[in-house]
Scaffold this active site. Structure first.
Site, PDB file in Angstrom:
ATOM      1  N   HIS A  95       0.843  -0.809   0.398  1.00 54.56           N
ATOM      2  CA  HIS A  95       0.078   0.550   0.004  1.00 54.56           C
ATOM      3  C   HIS A  95       0.754   1.171  -0.150  1.00 54.56           C
ATOM      4  O   HIS A  95       2.061   1.523   0.374  1.00 54.56           O
ATOM      5  CB  HIS A  95      -1.081  -0.381   1.364  1.00 54.56           C
ATOM      6  CG  HIS A  95      -1.771   1.316   0.747  1.00 54.56           C
ATOM      7  ND1 HIS A  95      -1.884   2.638   1.397  1.00 54.56           N
ATOM      8  CD2 HIS A  95      -3.183   1.182   0.364  1.00 54.56           C
ATOM      9  CE1 HIS A  95      -3.181   2.818   1.095  1.00 54.56           C
ATOM     10  NE2 HIS A  95      -4.003   2.158   1.048  1.00 54.56           N
ATOM     11  N   GLU A 154      -4.762   1.869  -6.816  1.00 58.90           N
ATOM     12  CA  GLU A 154      -4.854   3.208  -6.286  1.00 58.90           C
ATOM     13  C   GLU A 154      -3.837   4.647  -7.018  1.00 58.90           C
ATOM     14  O   GLU A 154      -2.869   4.975  -6.021  1.00 58.90           O
ATOM     15  CB  GLU A 154      -4.009   2.581  -5.224  1.00 58.90           C
ATOM     16  CG  GLU A 154      -5.075   1.447  -4.580  1.00 58.90           C
ATOM     17  CD  GLU A 154      -5.056   1.887  -3.196  1.00 58.90           C
ATOM     18  OE1 GLU A 154      -6.749   1.837  -2.716  1.00 58.90           O
ATOM     19  OE2 GLU A 154      -4.204   1.751  -2.603  1.00 58.90           O
TER      20      GLU A 154
HETATM   21  P1  PGA Z   1      -9.357   5.432   0.686  1.00 64.55           P
HETATM   22  O1  PGA Z   1      -8.745   4.061   0.787  1.00 64.55           O
HETATM   23  O2  PGA Z   1     -11.618   4.568   0.129  1.00 64.55           O
HETATM   24  O3  PGA Z   1      -9.886   6.517   1.792  1.00 64.55           O
HETATM   25  O4  PGA Z   1      -9.692   6.431  -0.499  1.00 64.55           O
HETATM   26  C1  PGA Z   1      -8.615   3.963   0.082  1.00 64.55           C
HETATM   27  C2  PGA Z   1      -6.731   2.765   0.226  1.00 64.55           C
HETATM   28  O5  PGA Z   1      -6.431   3.843   1.062  1.00 64.55           O
HETATM   29  O6  PGA Z   1      -6.656   1.712  -0.190  1.00 64.55           O
END
Ligand code: PGA
Length: 230
Positions: A95, A154
């Site tokens: 992440h 992401e």
């Molecule tokens: P968020 O986070 O839905 O708060 O944007 C997504 C993530 O970091 O996996």
């Protein structure tokens, strides 16, 4: 199959997590048959959470949010893939929070994925454009079977900001990721997903699901995301 994956990050202690289950149990969202709902929890909550889910018959599968890049041994404080093997079927790795705050590298992430697969845990590998090619190359170099992994696009600008990117733009990048993987693995989108916008992402041709941070913390908001996909 489509996927909704929750990521609680460093939120909720065990007591709070059991209260969250009570919330879902009271709302009783309809879980569509073609939807797999996975929730990635802090390590300390997983065992108790699994017991309560099983007791109440709630069809949520649990995952972890990280794993050691070392095998079992003399590494104080580390949680290994071998330990997680008894508790979860999935684990997030790489992440962008961890790349930023814990200096995680593509090599470490690939090693984590390799160890997870040795213990039959599906790695959920997070990607953003600056290191997308490098990360996938590293997986191939370590002979990680990418067909047994999940991938999540992401974009950092969309994480926790309430500003998701356009679903068609997310689909475009998901398509690129999929191409690099020979279409072998599910590709998801993550970043400010809510009950209002989830369908626009999941309806895209190359997006197999979503990773949800903020809105996975509240049973009402998480249920709305599940219900939006029925
Ligand atoms: P968020 O986070 O839905 O708060 O944007 C997504 C993530 O970091 O996996």
């Amino acid at each position: 199959m489509k996927y909704v994956i929750g990521n609680w990050k460093s939120n909720q202690n065990l007591t709070e997590s059991l209260i969250w289950i009570d919330g879902i149990h009271a709302i009783k969202p309809k879980f569509p048959e073609n939807l797999s709902v996975i929730l990635c929890l802090p390590f300390t909550n997983i065992a108790g959470f699994n017991h309560k889910l099983a007791d109440l018959g709630i069809p949520i599968i649990t995952g972890a949010q990280d794993v050691s890049h070392f095998a079992p041994g003399k590494h104080t404080g580390e949680i290994t893939a071998d330990m997680l093997g008894e508790l979860v079927n999935y684990c997030i790795v790489g992440h962008s929070d961890r790349r930023r705050d814990f200096k995680e590298t593509s090599e470490m992430v690939a090693e984590k994925a390799r160890l997870l697969l040795e213990h039959a845990i599906t790695p959920i590998i997070c990607l953003d454009l600056p290191y997308l090619d490098e990360q996938i190359k590293e997986l191939f170099q370590r002979n990680v079977d990418v067909s047994r992994c999940f991938f999540v696009y992401e974009p950092i600008t969309a994480i926790g900001t309430g500003k998701p990117i356009e679903a068609s733009d997310a689909n475009h990048i998901a398509n690129q990721i999929s191409f690099l993987l020979d279409n072998a693995a599910p590709v998801l989108y993550g970043g400010s997903v809510t009950g209002d916008n989830v369908k626009s992402f999941v309806d895209q041709s190359r997006i197999d699901g979503v990773l949800v941070g903020t809105d996975s913390l509240e049973p009402t908001l998480f249920s709305e995301i599940i219900s939006s996909l029925t």
